[in-house]
Write a protein that holds these residues in place. Structure first.
Motif, PDB file in Angstrom:
ATOM      1  N   GLU A  38       0.965   0.646  -9.020  1.00  0.00           N
ATOM      2  CA  GLU A  38       1.399   0.889  -7.651  1.00  0.00           C
ATOM      3  C   GLU A  38       0.430   0.312  -6.643  1.00  0.00           C
ATOM      4  O   GLU A  38       0.278   0.809  -5.539  1.00  0.00           O
ATOM      5  CB  GLU A  38       1.607   2.391  -7.391  1.00  0.00           C
ATOM      6  N   ARG A  39      -0.283  -0.756  -7.038  1.00  0.00           N
ATOM      7  CA  ARG A  39      -1.175  -1.409  -6.090  1.00  0.00           C
ATOM      8  C   ARG A  39      -0.773  -2.863  -5.983  1.00  0.00           C
ATOM      9  O   ARG A  39      -0.284  -3.451  -6.926  1.00  0.00           O
ATOM     10  CB  ARG A  39      -2.615  -1.311  -6.578  1.00  0.00           C
ATOM     11  N   ASP A  40      -1.009  -3.410  -4.802  1.00  0.00           N
ATOM     12  CA  ASP A  40      -0.674  -4.811  -4.586  1.00  0.00           C
ATOM     13  C   ASP A  40      -1.860  -5.702  -4.849  1.00  0.00           C
ATOM     14  O   ASP A  40      -1.733  -6.891  -5.053  1.00  0.00           O
ATOM     15  CB  ASP A  40      -0.208  -5.025  -3.146  1.00  0.00           C
ATOM     16  N   THR A  41      -3.047  -5.095  -4.783  1.00  0.00           N
ATOM     17  CA  THR A  41      -4.248  -5.895  -4.989  1.00  0.00           C
ATOM     18  C   THR A  41      -5.123  -5.192  -6.025  1.00  0.00           C
ATOM     19  O   THR A  41      -4.948  -4.009  -6.308  1.00  0.00           O
ATOM     20  CB  THR A  41      -5.055  -6.029  -3.685  1.00  0.00           C
ATOM     21  N   PRO A  81      -8.134  -3.253  -7.637  1.00  0.00           N
ATOM     22  CA  PRO A  81      -9.147  -2.325  -7.125  1.00  0.00           C
ATOM     23  C   PRO A  81     -10.556  -2.918  -7.291  1.00  0.00           C
ATOM     24  O   PRO A  81     -10.788  -3.688  -8.217  1.00  0.00           O
ATOM     25  CB  PRO A  81      -8.971  -1.073  -7.990  1.00  0.00           C
ATOM     26  N   GLU A  99       4.806   2.481  -1.561  1.00  0.00           N
ATOM     27  CA  GLU A  99       5.103   3.617  -2.441  1.00  0.00           C
ATOM     28  C   GLU A  99       6.264   4.443  -1.894  1.00  0.00           C
ATOM     29  O   GLU A  99       7.007   5.049  -2.645  1.00  0.00           O
ATOM     30  CB  GLU A  99       3.880   4.524  -2.570  1.00  0.00           C
ATOM     31  N   GLY A 104       0.803  -1.229   0.000  1.00  0.00           N
ATOM     32  CA  GLY A 104       0.000   0.000   0.000  1.00  0.00           C
ATOM     33  C   GLY A 104       0.830   1.270   0.000  1.00  0.00           C
ATOM     34  O   GLY A 104       1.827   1.363  -0.703  1.00  0.00           O
ATOM     35  N   TYR A 105       0.417   2.214   0.822  1.00  0.00           N
ATOM     36  CA  TYR A 105       1.076   3.516   0.888  1.00  0.00           C
ATOM     37  C   TYR A 105       2.554   3.369   1.257  1.00  0.00           C
ATOM     38  O   TYR A 105       3.425   4.031   0.704  1.00  0.00           O
ATOM     39  CB  TYR A 105       0.370   4.399   1.920  1.00  0.00           C
TER      40      TYR A 105
END
Lengths: 92, 566
Positions: B295-298, B300, B123, B119-120
């Motif tokens: 930039e997401r692991d899962t 949306p 990044e 997540g954040y």
């Protein structure tokens, strides 16, 4: 050792901007302050002035954390930092 | 006077002062020990001084920044003197490591820890690596990596720019981009066109021009001159005037004789879409949906995707918006979809193919698109990237139908799809040529490689022939049935080159989609030719023996380009 509990009020938790503001404020205190999630042993507490430690702590909104400090000015420092944690820093 | 010839990738003639981008900080050798004459105490103290200097520099930049950029810089500044980072580096120094190697390793482990949190935090992992590189540069006494900070506008020269550099590139400060590496499809070229900055790539030797030199850059001709002549000064002044008139597109893409070629925009999100609508775009020819996923692991959620898509659709009520389904892989990896260990990612599981290995993601995206489309007034078309066969096109069309999407289509970027366009188009409603990848695959030349820049241009007659074959395939598919041929558009960078836009129109392409900044230039040039002239220029380009000659021959017949400095 003086300690206080505080409930994280910032919407994004203790990440991003709130973490930066809190770490900076903790660094300005005359004493070293540690932070841990409630229930974690005191010797695993992290340096509250370290933004990277705060980020790895991963405290979310509503989580309860424990702040500890020792020495002259510890109580005042803890009170100031608790007030900061219990403010929604995302809204400032 | 010293001249450099490269490849012009974004037009504009400008004079300015050079600032070289420092070379990336190299990794201190593994196992590098502390010098014999330095005590660990002194090394730790030196590290702290360097860390403080990096903190002060970043804090200073944060103070003059605003918004999200300010918050990120403030947090990054704090990381530079973070006790967790410095303490673990100090431990390594006390164990005999050099300060450079110690901070390098400490940064790596903190960064990995953040990365694993997802997540954040993930990044921010790259911010730690940036801070680490800055501290090493400070210890070595070399300039900090990244785009130089400057009070006054400058011409940025670099080996090449990475996508991450876009975030720190201040278009108010950078007048033009010149790189010694990179090709016409490199990130530098794409960044320059989207910001409307003149740019030259693959100009060998420009990295040796000293900081502070005054240079003339011609982003159309691909030319850079040190110590500009009076003529070049006059050209720069003239460009300043023309560029003002080229800033507006009247929203009507047409040839001189009224053959309509709608000019559409390539967008990556709602902000782009609103800006493109403001610049007169007649719709969207390529809506890249990756922004929702990167930039997401899962993955949306459907709701989250639908809201993001609707925000783009809402910028173009009553107009066409062509959405491209998720194009992950190769230069756009996604942890939950693509395999980073593939030996040859450009030829790997990417684009539509990720549905082979991770089924479900595409169907949920189509569901989100259908929902967003039903709640908006845009005319939504949906296409799949990296389609190679008619069978894939057919399967994609049935997935679209199941989701309730009316107009399914395909990207033509694999040469096999161009060669079998008639069969492919029998399955779907339209095709859109992605010239960047089509060129890379037709020429077997990696888009990012500077030494292959000459191969990697859509002016290659072989690429133009594939465009022609696709249009012919569409005509063939239409013969013997009611209705005209299905639309074949272009949404690659080729459409943003005004001369090439004329050639593509002559080849029978029905719409051109480009970065919104290029709409006015393309629209202006297109209006100076008739369809018949465009067809003649297309024949000329197709018969040229090389990309260079194709470009030169066509440009020679379009004097308006020289007049406008395009």
């Amino acid at each position: 050792m003086p300690e206080r509990t505080a409930t994280i009020a910032s919407r994004s938790g203790l990440h991003a901007r709130p973490a930066a503001l809190f770490a900076e404020a903790a660094g300005e205190q005359p004493v070293e302050v540690t932070i841990a999630m409630q229930g974690e042993p005191a010797d695993e507490a992290l340096d509250a002035a370290s933004i990277l430690s705060l980020m790895t702590l991963g405290a979310a909104k509503g989580d309860v954390v424990v702040l500890r400090a020792e020495g002259d000015g510890a109580d005042a420092a803890l009170d100031a930092l608790v007030a900061l944690l219990e403010t929604d820093l995302d809204a400032v | 006077m010293q001249n450099f010839q490269g490849v012009g990738v974004s037009p504009g003639r400008i004079i300015g002062t050079v600032r070289q981008m420092p070379k990336p900080v190299s990794e201190p050798p593994s196992g590098e020990r502390l010098a014999a004459d330095v005590s660990p105490e002194d090394a730790v103290a030196g590290l702290k001084t360097a860390a403080q200097a990096v903190h002060d520099e970043l804090k200073g930049r944060a103070d003059s920044a605003s918004g999200d950029g300010k918050a990120v810089l403030e947090a990054t500044a704090l990381m530079a003197k973070d006790t967790m980072l410095l303490k673990s580096a100090a431990k390594l120094i006390n164990a005999g490591s050099s300060a450079e190697r110690a901070i390098w390793e400490a940064g790596a482990s903190v960064s990995e820890m953040l990365h694993n949190l997802g997540g954040y935090m993930a990044e921010r992992a790259t911010d730690v690596l940036d801070v680490r590189a800055r501290i090493v540069a400070e210890l070595r006494g070399v300039p900090a990596p990244g785009i130089p900070a400057s009070e006054t506008p400058f011409i940025l020269m670099a080996e090449d720019l990475a996508p991450a550099d876009t975030a720190t590139l201040d278009a108010e400060k950078v007048l033009a981009l010149v790189t010694s590496g990179g090709g016409p499809q490199s990130h530098t070229a794409i960044i320059a066109r989207s910001l409307g900055l003149p740019a030259v790539v693959a100009a060998h030797g420009v990295d040796l021009i000293p900081d502070g030199s005054e240079v003339f850059v011609d982003g159309a001709a691909g030319f850079v001159a040190v110590s500009p002549s009076d003529e070049q000064r006059a050209a720069a002044t003239a460009w300043a005037e023309t560029s003002a008139t080229l800033a507006a597109f009247d929203g009507n893409g047409t040839t001189a004789d009224g053959h309509l070629v709608p000019l559409l925009a390539n967008v990556g999100g709602a902000k782009d879409a609103v800006a493109a609508a403001g610049l007169g775009a007649q719709g969207v020819g390529l809506f890249r949906t990756e922004f929702c996923f990167l930039e997401r692991d899962t993955e949306p959620s459907v709701d989250e995707q639908a809201a993001a898509y609707k925000a783009v659709f809402d910028a173009f009520p009553g107009k066409k918006v062509v959405l491209r389904t998720l194009d992950a892989g190769a230069d756009k990896p996604l942890p939950f979809l693509t395999d980073a260990t593939e030996p040859n990612p450009a030829l790997g599981v990417r684009g539509y193919r990720t549905d082979f290995t991770t089924p479900g993601v595409l169907e949920r995206q189509l569901e989100a698109i259908a929902r967003a489309a039903s709640q908006s007034e845009a005319d939504v078309w949906v296409m799949a990237p990296m389609i190679s066969t008619a069978a894939e096109a057919g399967r994609f069309a049935s997935l679209c139908a199941a989701a309730g999407i009316q107009t399914p289509g395909v990207m033509v970027e694999v040469p096999s799809a161009a060669l079998t366009a008639a069969s492919v188009l029998r399955e779907v409603g339209f095709a859109s040529l992605g010239t960047n990848d089509l060129t890379q695959y037709a020429m077997a030349a990696d888009r990012q490689l500077g030494p292959l820049a000459e191969l990697n241009t859509p002016w290659q007659p072989a690429v133009l022939r594939l465009v022609q074959l696709t249009v012919e395939g569409a005509e063939q598919e239409a013969s013997g049935r009611e209705g005209g041929s299905k639309p074949v558009g272009v949404c690659g960078e080729a459409a943003a080159d005004p001369a090439l836009a004329v050639v593509l129109t002559g080849l029978g392409v029905s719409t051109l989609s480009m970065t919104a900044r290029s709409l006015a230039a393309v629209g202006t040039v297109l209006k100076t030719v008739t369809l018949e002239q465009a067809q003649e220029l297309a024949r000329l380009a197709l018969t040229a023996p090389s990309a260079t000659e194709a470009r030169e021959w066509v440009r020679a017949k379009l004097p308006v380009l020289e007049e406008l400095g395009l």
